[in-house]
Design a protein around this motif. Structure first.
Motif, PDB file in Angstrom:
ATOM      1  N   ALA A 151       0.828  -1.205   0.000  1.00 28.68           N
ATOM      2  CA  ALA A 151       0.000   0.000   0.000  1.00 28.68           C
ATOM      3  C   ALA A 151       0.861   1.254   0.000  1.00 28.68           C
ATOM      4  CB  ALA A 151      -0.938  -0.012   1.205  1.00 28.68           C
ATOM      5  N   ILE A 152       1.950   1.227   0.732  1.00 26.87           N
ATOM      6  CA  ILE A 152       2.881   2.351   0.761  1.00 26.87           C
ATOM      7  C   ILE A 152       4.253   1.815   0.386  1.00 26.87           C
ATOM      8  CG2 ILE A 152       3.974   4.112   2.179  1.00 26.87           C
ATOM      9  CD1 ILE A 152       1.514   4.158   3.933  1.00 26.87           C
ATOM     10  N   SER A 153       4.770   2.267  -0.727  1.00 24.06           N
ATOM     11  CA  SER A 153       6.084   1.808  -1.166  1.00 24.06           C
ATOM     12  C   SER A 153       6.796   2.949  -1.872  1.00 24.06           C
ATOM     13  CB  SER A 153       5.956   0.600  -2.106  1.00 24.06           C
ATOM     14  OG  SER A 153       5.182   0.924  -3.246  1.00 24.06           O
ATOM     15  N   LYS A 154       8.112   2.876  -1.883  1.00 26.59           N
ATOM     16  CA  LYS A 154       8.921   3.891  -2.524  1.00 26.59           C
ATOM     17  C   LYS A 154       9.239   3.472  -3.955  1.00 26.59           C
ATOM     18  CE  LYS A 154      11.167   5.274   1.819  1.00 26.59           C
ATOM     19  NZ  LYS A 154      12.461   5.403   2.533  1.00 26.59           N
ATOM     20  N   VAL A 155       9.369   4.451  -4.811  1.00 29.98           N
ATOM     21  CA  VAL A 155       9.712   4.164  -6.199  1.00 29.98           C
ATOM     22  C   VAL A 155      11.018   3.379  -6.275  1.00 29.98           C
ATOM     23  CG1 VAL A 155      10.386   5.213  -8.398  1.00 29.98           C
ATOM     24  CG2 VAL A 155       8.441   6.112  -7.141  1.00 29.98           C
ATOM     25  N   ASP A 156      11.973   3.704  -5.382  1.00 23.39           N
ATOM     26  CA  ASP A 156      13.274   3.023  -5.409  1.00 23.39           C
ATOM     27  C   ASP A 156      13.131   1.509  -5.282  1.00 23.39           C
ATOM     28  OD1 ASP A 156      14.419   5.473  -5.634  1.00 23.39           O
ATOM     29  OD2 ASP A 156      15.130   5.605  -3.556  1.00 23.39           O
ATOM     30  N   GLU A 157      12.135   1.056  -4.534  1.00 21.83           N
ATOM     31  CA  GLU A 157      11.957  -0.373  -4.339  1.00 21.83           C
ATOM     32  C   GLU A 157      11.589  -1.084  -5.642  1.00 21.83           C
ATOM     33  OE1 GLU A 157       9.041  -0.877  -1.316  1.00 21.83           O
ATOM     34  OE2 GLU A 157      10.067   0.416   0.118  1.00 21.83           O
ATOM     35  N   SER A 162      20.329  -2.533  -8.962  1.00 20.28           N
ATOM     36  CA  SER A 162      21.353  -3.327  -8.295  1.00 20.28           C
ATOM     37  C   SER A 162      20.789  -4.587  -7.640  1.00 20.28           C
ATOM     38  CB  SER A 162      22.060  -2.483  -7.232  1.00 20.28           C
ATOM     39  OG  SER A 162      21.113  -2.005  -6.277  1.00 20.28           O
ATOM     40  N   GLY A 163      19.461  -4.703  -7.600  1.00 25.77           N
ATOM     41  CA  GLY A 163      18.815  -5.867  -6.993  1.00 25.77           C
ATOM     42  C   GLY A 163      17.463  -6.097  -7.628  1.00 25.77           C
ATOM     43  N   PRO A 164      16.701  -7.093  -7.123  1.00 19.18           N
ATOM     44  CA  PRO A 164      15.397  -7.412  -7.718  1.00 19.18           C
ATOM     45  C   PRO A 164      14.451  -6.215  -7.694  1.00 19.18           C
ATOM     46  CG  PRO A 164      16.103  -9.133  -6.186  1.00 19.18           C
ATOM     47  CD  PRO A 164      17.049  -7.994  -6.010  1.00 19.18           C
ATOM     48  N   SER A 165      13.840  -5.922  -8.804  1.00 23.64           N
ATOM     49  CA  SER A 165      12.851  -4.854  -8.904  1.00 23.64           C
ATOM     50  C   SER A 165      12.061  -5.048 -10.188  1.00 23.64           C
ATOM     51  CB  SER A 165      13.517  -3.473  -8.906  1.00 23.64           C
ATOM     52  OG  SER A 165      14.156  -3.226 -10.140  1.00 23.64           O
ATOM     53  N   PHE A 267       1.759  10.604  -8.806  1.00 26.78           N
ATOM     54  CA  PHE A 267       2.596  10.254  -9.951  1.00 26.78           C
ATOM     55  C   PHE A 267       3.469   9.054  -9.636  1.00 26.78           C
ATOM     56  CE2 PHE A 267       6.812  10.350 -11.834  1.00 26.78           C
ATOM     57  CZ  PHE A 267       6.507  10.273 -13.184  1.00 26.78           C
ATOM     58  N   GLN A 268       4.059   9.019  -8.449  1.00 25.16           N
ATOM     59  CA  GLN A 268       4.932   7.907  -8.096  1.00 25.16           C
ATOM     60  C   GLN A 268       4.162   6.588  -8.110  1.00 25.16           C
ATOM     61  OE1 GLN A 268       7.548   8.536  -4.688  1.00 25.16           O
ATOM     62  NE2 GLN A 268       7.289  10.754  -4.874  1.00 25.16           N
ATOM     63  N   ARG A 269       2.911   6.634  -7.605  1.00 19.19           N
ATOM     64  CA  ARG A 269       2.086   5.428  -7.601  1.00 19.19           C
ATOM     65  C   ARG A 269       1.789   4.985  -9.036  1.00 19.19           C
ATOM     66  NH1 ARG A 269       1.377   1.670  -3.685  1.00 19.19           N
ATOM     67  NH2 ARG A 269      -0.745   0.921  -3.533  1.00 19.19           N
ATOM     68  N   HIS A 270       1.475   5.940  -9.905  1.00 22.28           N
ATOM     69  CA  HIS A 270       1.181   5.608 -11.294  1.00 22.28           C
ATOM     70  C   HIS A 270       2.435   5.091 -12.002  1.00 22.28           C
ATOM     71  CE1 HIS A 270      -0.883   5.836 -15.159  1.00 22.28           C
ATOM     72  NE2 HIS A 270       0.218   6.366 -15.647  1.00 22.28           N
TER      73      HIS A 270
END
Length: 571
Positions: A151-157, A162-165, A267-270
């Protein structure tokens, strides 16, 4: 492959629950109702990104009758996937049912505890005592890939390289099929070789070089008859993405790149969702495998509160886009939501709505399966019996009103984003139309009326539809009450009133209360000449103090009696 069914035993607040999953499924309910419990149970099955069952947090605090905890997932397989299964798991329905024990005293055939292992149901319906495909987890891709968006996450995740994304996986899917086969990569490899040949001989100011280092080391190793050599290799796809690739977002208004934190949460969510959506387009074509290799294709997206930070039109666009993604053969979407806009876009698929409800810490799951839907349709068609007796009612009905499909159409039209809010309410009060809705809400605002917290007042678009909403709410486990005019029990209204009363759900209908004659008579006001003016005329009379206070008080008493402890008898 698609996930079609899930059963949960002793996981957090869920003691026992079963639910069907569709290509696009919505899990709805009030805050703390248990929606995330379902999502986390699926995550614990896949153990994606190290998410695992933890007894101290995930075993029920109360209510459990045994010490076992497990989840069962049932998948529908394609012909090719079913053919690649071991014969012992093949079924006529071409489905695969597996169980993962989180906690148990059961033993495998080799004597090991079954906790943490995934076991398959054999063709005779018996759970195997040997691990499915010999795997303790699902990292080998035996049940597809899980994509989880909290529900709440950062774009970086979702964009780290450098890792799974999601971004790295998407780019890898493209580059792995392109890079190493391209002329550009061949030129890069040749350049690396030329660089290696020249850089070996280059000396530093104090006469050090890679070539001399190799020579000196090999001189020391000569007695062992071995040689050491530095190898320069062209970077792999993963190394290129990790070390050589970056990304930026350019703001066209300011004509320069901006950090993603510069943009709003909407925007980040989209942006996060767009990466997931493009995954359906850019997923590589699955290479046909030998029949002995069971490696089905599924991208299961668990999206919590996708509506977060989006305004209503964006929510509706996102809901439509998610539905489109779920149409792909190997993509499936499961959303938890608080958004009536998301529910409204899915009401044509009512069986795909899963409602969670928590009472005293225990989570119950409500869902309308095909059999229950058929019962609702049959019950809703009871109005036809009244129409057959009274020409006044019959004139309002057409031949297509008798078709079962019409019930789905009616709910699709009625459950707009406003009315869909009833699925998130603690209680629902069903009323005939906008006049009752407007007056009750005004009385609540003015403090003259008190209803249980979380009560939603639902306009049923007329008395003839009240039983339809009662049947729907009762099947989805929503506590509700009804207040309607008795219309002097005259003519068709006598049977219509009885139909409403008989539509009570023993567990979820709190009361059915009737207003003597009609609302205007109770309040002592004359109805306007046109029926569509009734709500505004009623509120005008109320706000200009043209309604007797005693009449208002009596109406408030009737409304409040809807939520007594027992089902009230008709007035």
């Amino acid at each position: 492959m698609k996930l079609t069914h899930i059963s949960i035993h002793n996981f957090r607040g869920i003691l026992d629950a079963s639910m069907a999953f569709h290509p696009y499924s919505l899990i709805v309910g009030a805050n703390n109702s248990g929606k995330s419990t379902i999502i986390d149970c699926i995550r614990a099955f896949y153990e994606k990104d190290g998410f695992k069952f933890k007894k101290e947090a995930d075993f029920p605090l109360k209510g459990a009758t045994d010490q076992e905890s497990w989840v069962e997932l049932t998948f529908a397989l394609t012909d090719e996937e079913h053919e690649s299964l071991k014969d012992e798991y093949k079924t006529d329905s071409k489905s695969l049912k597996v169980r993962k024990y989180f906690q148990t005293n059961e033993k495998l055939d080799d004597g090991k505890n079954a906790a943490g292992w995934i076991l398959g149901y054999k063709s005779d319906g018996v759970l195997s005592n040997t691990p499915f495909c010999g795997a303790k987890n699902v990292q080998s891709g035996k049940f597809g890939d899980l994509i989880y968006i909290p529900a709440i996450s950062k774009v970086d995740e979702h964009t780290k390289l450098s890792g799974p994304s999601a971004l790295r996986d998407l780019i890898t899917n493209i580059m792995s099929d392109v890079v190493e086969k391209s002329d550009a990569y061949t030129a890069l490899a040749d350049s690396v070789k030329a660089f290696a040949d020249s850089v070996r001989a280059i000396e530093t100011e104090d006469k050090r070089s890679l070539s001399s280092f190799e020579g000196d080391l090999n001189a020391s190793l000569a007695s062992w008859q071995v040689r050491f050599s530095l190898e320069f290799t062209a970077p792999s796809t993963a190394e290129i993405i990790k070390s050589m690739l970056g990304w930026s977002i350019r703001d066209d208004c300011h004509e320069k790149p901006q950090g993603v934190e510069y943009f709003g949460s909407g925007f980040q969510r989209h942006f996060i969702y767009s990466l997931i959506q493009l995954g359906a387009k850019y997923v590589p074509q699955k290479v046909s495998k030998k029949a002995k290799d069971f490696s089905p294709s599924l991208n299961l997206v668990l999206f919590e509160e996708p509506e977060a930070f989006l305004h209503p039109p964006q929510q509706e666009d996102l809901a439509r886009n998610l539905i489109r993604v779920s149409h792909a053969d190997d993509w499936q979407i499961v959303c938890t939501t608080h958004s009536a806009h998301f529910v409204s876009r899915n009401v044509s698929r009512i069986p795909a709505i899963i409602r969670a409800q928590r009472n005293n810490g225990i989570v119950s799951i409500y869902q309308i399966d095909d059999a229950r839907w058929n019962l609702i349709v049959d019950a809703n068609k009871s109005i036809q019996q009244i129409a057959a007796k009274y020409s006044k009612v019959a004139k309002t009905m057409q031949a297509d009103d008798l078709q079962p499909e019409m019930e789905s159409v009616k709910y699709f039209l009625w459950l707009n984003p406003d009315r869909a809010g009833m699925l998130f309410a603690q209680h629902v009060l069903l009323v005939e139309g906008p006049s009752e809705t407007a007056l009750i809400n005004r009385l609540l605002d003015d403090g003259k009326l008190s209803l249980p917290q979380g009560t939603y007042v639902l306009d049923c678009l007329g008395k003839y539809n009240i039983h339809r909403f009662m049947n729907l709410l009762g099947s989805l486990g929503v506590p509700h009450a009804v207040i309607h005019d008795d219309d002097n029990n005259a003519n068709e209204h006598q049977e219509l009133n009885q139909l409403i009363y008989d539509s009570r759900n023993a567990e979820f209908t709190c009361a059915v209360v009737t207003i003597p004659k009609d609302l205007e008579s109770l309040l002592g006001i004359n109805p306007p000449g046109s029926s569509h003016r009734k709500p505004q005329h009623l509120l005008y009379c109320y706000s200009s103090n043209k309604i007797d206070a005693e009449a208002i008080s009596k109406f408030c008493e009737l409304v409040q009696s809807c939520f007594g402890t027992e089902i009230a008898s008709r007035v």
